[in-house]
Design a protein around this motif. Structure first.
Motif, PDB file in Angstrom:
ATOM      1  N   ARG A 264       0.831  -1.210   0.000  1.00 42.85           N
ATOM      2  CA  ARG A 264       0.000   0.000   0.000  1.00 42.85           C
ATOM      3  C   ARG A 264       0.863   1.257   0.000  1.00 42.85           C
ATOM      4  O   ARG A 264       0.503   2.269  -0.593  1.00 42.85           O
ATOM      5  N   ARG A 265       1.972   1.211   0.698  1.00 45.42           N
ATOM      6  CA  ARG A 265       2.929   2.308   0.764  1.00 45.42           C
ATOM      7  C   ARG A 265       4.326   1.711   0.652  1.00 45.42           C
ATOM      8  O   ARG A 265       4.530   0.515   0.878  1.00 45.42           O
ATOM      9  N   ALA A 266       5.315   2.537   0.330  1.00 41.15           N
ATOM     10  CA  ALA A 266       6.687   2.034   0.221  1.00 41.15           C
ATOM     11  C   ALA A 266       7.667   3.141   0.557  1.00 41.15           C
ATOM     12  O   ALA A 266       7.362   4.342   0.441  1.00 41.15           O
ATOM     13  N   LEU A 267       8.865   2.719   0.950  1.00 41.28           N
ATOM     14  CA  LEU A 267      10.006   3.608   1.150  1.00 41.28           C
ATOM     15  C   LEU A 267      11.181   3.048   0.359  1.00 41.28           C
ATOM     16  O   LEU A 267      11.400   1.826   0.323  1.00 41.28           O
ATOM     17  N   GLY A 268      11.948   3.937  -0.266  1.00 42.24           N
ATOM     18  CA  GLY A 268      13.104   3.522  -1.044  1.00 42.24           C
ATOM     19  C   GLY A 268      14.320   3.245  -0.177  1.00 42.24           C
ATOM     20  O   GLY A 268      14.458   3.783   0.924  1.00 42.24           O
ATOM     21  N   MET A 269      15.209   2.405  -0.683  1.00 39.14           N
ATOM     22  CA  MET A 269      16.456   2.096   0.020  1.00 39.14           C
ATOM     23  C   MET A 269      17.480   1.638  -1.016  1.00 39.14           C
ATOM     24  O   MET A 269      17.266   1.723  -2.213  1.00 39.14           O
ATOM     25  N   HIS A 270      18.637   1.186  -0.523  1.00 39.23           N
ATOM     26  CA  HIS A 270      19.738   0.685  -1.367  1.00 39.23           C
ATOM     27  C   HIS A 270      20.298   1.792  -2.253  1.00 39.23           C
ATOM     28  O   HIS A 270      20.541   1.629  -3.439  1.00 39.23           O
ATOM     29  N   TRP A 271      20.521   2.956  -1.633  1.00 41.06           N
ATOM     30  CA  TRP A 271      21.128   4.084  -2.332  1.00 41.06           C
ATOM     31  C   TRP A 271      21.620   5.044  -1.241  1.00 41.06           C
ATOM     32  O   TRP A 271      21.414   4.849  -0.039  1.00 41.06           O
ATOM     33  N   GLY A 272      22.352   6.087  -1.655  1.00 39.31           N
ATOM     34  CA  GLY A 272      22.662   7.180  -0.756  1.00 39.31           C
ATOM     35  C   GLY A 272      23.756   6.942   0.267  1.00 39.31           C
ATOM     36  O   GLY A 272      23.911   7.761   1.182  1.00 39.31           O
ATOM     37  N   THR A 273      24.541   5.871   0.131  1.00 37.05           N
ATOM     38  CA  THR A 273      25.518   5.553   1.187  1.00 37.05           C
ATOM     39  C   THR A 273      26.896   5.241   0.622  1.00 37.05           C
ATOM     40  O   THR A 273      27.888   5.832   1.059  1.00 37.05           O
ATOM     41  N   TRP A 274      26.986   4.286  -0.307  1.00 34.65           N
ATOM     42  CA  TRP A 274      28.247   3.939  -0.956  1.00 34.65           C
ATOM     43  C   TRP A 274      28.088   4.059  -2.466  1.00 34.65           C
ATOM     44  O   TRP A 274      27.002   3.793  -2.999  1.00 34.65           O
ATOM     45  N   VAL A 275      29.150   4.426  -3.151  1.00 37.90           N
ATOM     46  CA  VAL A 275      29.135   4.377  -4.615  1.00 37.90           C
ATOM     47  C   VAL A 275      29.447   2.944  -5.035  1.00 37.90           C
ATOM     48  O   VAL A 275      30.575   2.477  -4.896  1.00 37.90           O
TER      49      VAL A 275
ATOM     50  N   VAL B 142       2.988   7.900  -1.399  1.00 37.72           N
ATOM     51  CA  VAL B 142       2.727   6.501  -1.745  1.00 37.72           C
ATOM     52  C   VAL B 142       4.024   5.700  -1.711  1.00 37.72           C
ATOM     53  O   VAL B 142       4.167   4.759  -0.929  1.00 37.72           O
ATOM     54  N   PHE B 143       4.972   6.079  -2.557  1.00 37.20           N
ATOM     55  CA  PHE B 143       6.300   5.447  -2.592  1.00 37.20           C
ATOM     56  C   PHE B 143       7.292   6.589  -2.384  1.00 37.20           C
ATOM     57  O   PHE B 143       7.620   7.317  -3.302  1.00 37.20           O
ATOM     58  N   ASP B 144       7.750   6.725  -1.149  1.00 40.18           N
ATOM     59  CA  ASP B 144       8.524   7.905  -0.763  1.00 40.18           C
ATOM     60  C   ASP B 144      10.001   7.598  -0.592  1.00 40.18           C
ATOM     61  O   ASP B 144      10.413   6.439  -0.447  1.00 40.18           O
ATOM     62  N   VAL B 145      10.785   8.660  -0.569  1.00 34.27           N
ATOM     63  CA  VAL B 145      12.197   8.618  -0.211  1.00 34.27           C
ATOM     64  C   VAL B 145      12.379   9.556   0.969  1.00 34.27           C
ATOM     65  O   VAL B 145      11.857  10.677   0.971  1.00 34.27           O
ATOM     66  N   ILE B 146      13.090   9.101   2.002  1.00 30.06           N
ATOM     67  CA  ILE B 146      13.320   9.937   3.181  1.00 30.06           C
ATOM     68  C   ILE B 146      14.810  10.118   3.398  1.00 30.06           C
ATOM     69  O   ILE B 146      15.635   9.431   2.801  1.00 30.06           O
ATOM     70  N   ASP B 147      15.162  11.088   4.263  1.00 26.32           N
ATOM     71  CA  ASP B 147      16.559  11.331   4.586  1.00 26.32           C
ATOM     72  C   ASP B 147      17.107  10.203   5.460  1.00 26.32           C
ATOM     73  O   ASP B 147      16.355   9.504   6.152  1.00 26.32           O
ATOM     74  N   ILE B 148      18.413  10.057   5.467  1.00 26.68           N
ATOM     75  CA  ILE B 148      19.047   9.083   6.355  1.00 26.68           C
ATOM     76  C   ILE B 148      18.843   9.535   7.800  1.00 26.68           C
ATOM     77  O   ILE B 148      19.098  10.689   8.154  1.00 26.68           O
ATOM     78  N   GLY B 149      18.367   8.649   8.630  1.00 26.74           N
ATOM     79  CA  GLY B 149      18.065   8.962  10.021  1.00 26.74           C
ATOM     80  C   GLY B 149      16.646   9.445  10.240  1.00 26.74           C
ATOM     81  O   GLY B 149      16.202   9.570  11.383  1.00 26.74           O
TER      82      GLY B 149
END
Length: 400
Positions: free
Chosen positions: A347-358, A385-392
């Motif tokens: 129903r909802r989602a958060l993104g991950m697997h990015w933003g930390t290491w190249v 719906v499918f969001d991206v949030i800051d680290i922490g």
């Protein structure tokens, strides 16, 4: 109360098979993802394209020296990093997810369950402390800062998802945390001196009860008609399209997985690390979703949605996807991620697997931008719906 003492207040009192194991695809019983020699695993779908480590490495080196590769700019500002706030009370009503960088999420379930997914708090995701991808965003906290860890869930053995120093820190700070891992990964934990481990195959599930009482006390309370103070959960191991290795010599020896967690009346799906389709080498201007290509996609996600969904929240990878002809079998790009979101019935989602290491060639801030494009193309709201949030940062989801 310290982290360790908080963790000691609850422990796994009982783990048993779940009724969820009845909800599996018919072909899953054939165990086609098991190697016939019994020495490892494979991706049993047409959406997978097997590539040797030599081919991947040689292609990456060629692209780098030929000037075809992009060098992502990691100079600040990139992804904002905040000191996370964790709930001190277990008497929570909402589902709450905190992104701790890359694929690591800390999730607080209604009723008190606290789950940590794919924790890696080291500076490098590498077998070496002096070599390998280094963080361009700092870890927002350390294991010592997390007040309670009941369950740790590991998707697979790659170093950006399974970190020996981090796991040992959890062992010391939260000795009663219980680990759930895909098949054949338990031995690694036992070698680390950790025995609170349950390993599962795809479509397996376990019911878990955490209690402040001993198991004998729980049974006596139930016999007396009393309700002991417990937290219950169901943990499911589910398919994804990826690979595993911790050296050049143990590729696919251990299983990789996505996971479901149900507790406090809420259901979550953790995508781990996954691809969706195998995309051939194409001109940069060509859309790899064009009808003319009609590339097969992994059917497991629709099966997960049909048999185990819907989910209140999905934690879905959106990064580490370029160049596509190399990375697509293993890593979803945001267009793939949105399809995975729809297939799994989140129903909802958060993104991950990015933003930390190249780890790959795309610019470090590209994944959330492409995600918004992919959502627009599917007619899905770009926010909420499918969001991206800051680290922490944490995001709460009230009961429907």
């Amino acid at each position: 109360m310290s982290s360790a003492s908080t963790s000691n207040a609850l422990y796994a009192a009982a783990i048993s098979s779940s009724q969820l194991t009845k909800a599996i695809p018919e072909e899953a019983k054939e165990l086609r993802h098991h190697q016939k020699n019994g020495k490892g695993f494979l991706n049993p779908w047409k959406s997978w394209n097997e590539q040797s480590a030599f081919k991947i490495i040689s292609t990456v080196i060629y692209r780098r020296f030929s000037g075809k590769a992009n060098t992502p700019d990691t100079k600040p500002p990139t992804v904002p990093v905040h000191k996370p706030t964790f709930l001190r009370s277990r008497n929570t009503q909402d589902l709450r997810a905190t992104w701790l960088g890359h694929a690591c999420y800390y999730v607080e379930f209604p009723g008190g369950l606290r789950v940590l997914f794919d924790p890696v708090f080291t500076h490098r995701c590498s077998p070496f402390s002096f070599l390998g991808p280094a963080r361009y965003t700092e870890a927002p906290c350390q294991i010592e800062d997390i007040p309670t860890i009941d369950i740790v869930i590991i998707s697979h053995s790659h170093y950006d998802h399974l970190s020996h120093p981090t796991i040992m820190k959890i062992k010391n700070c939260h000795p009663n945390a219980h680990f759930f891992v895909p098949l054949n990964n338990k031995a690694w934990f036992v070698d680390c001196g950790i025995h609170n481990v349950t390993e599962l195959d795809w479509w397996d599930a376990k019911d878990l009860i955490l209690s402040k009482s001993t198991e004998a006390t729980i049974l006596k309370a139930k016999e007396a008609g009393n309700d002991p103070e417990t937290i219950s959960a169901t943990i499911g191991c589910l398919p994804c399209q990826h690979m595993s290795a911790r050296s050049p010599f143990n590729k696919a020896h251990t299983l990789w997985a996505s996971w479901s967690v149900e507790s406090g009346g809420r259901k979550l799906w953790f995508g781990g690390d996954t691809g969706y389709r195998a995309v051939p080498e194409l001109p940069d201007t060509e859309d790899d979703y064009s009808p003319e290509l009609n590339l097969p996609h992994c059917p497991a996600f629709a099966q997960i949605g049909a048999l185990r969904g819907p989910f209140d929240l999905g934690l879905i990878p959106i990064g580490a996807y370029s160049p596509r002809f190399i990375m697509s079998p293993m890593h979803a790009n945001p267009y793939d991620s949105v399809n995975i979101f729809l297939d799994t019935k989140c129903r909802r989602a958060l993104g991950m697997h990015w933003g930390t290491w190249v780890l790959t060639d795309e610019d470090v801030l590209e994944p959330p931008r492409i995600l918004r494009e992919a959502l627009r193309k599917k007619g899905i709201d770009e926010v909420g719906v499918f969001d991206v949030i800051d680290i922490g940062e944490s995001k709460e989801y009230a009961s429907p």
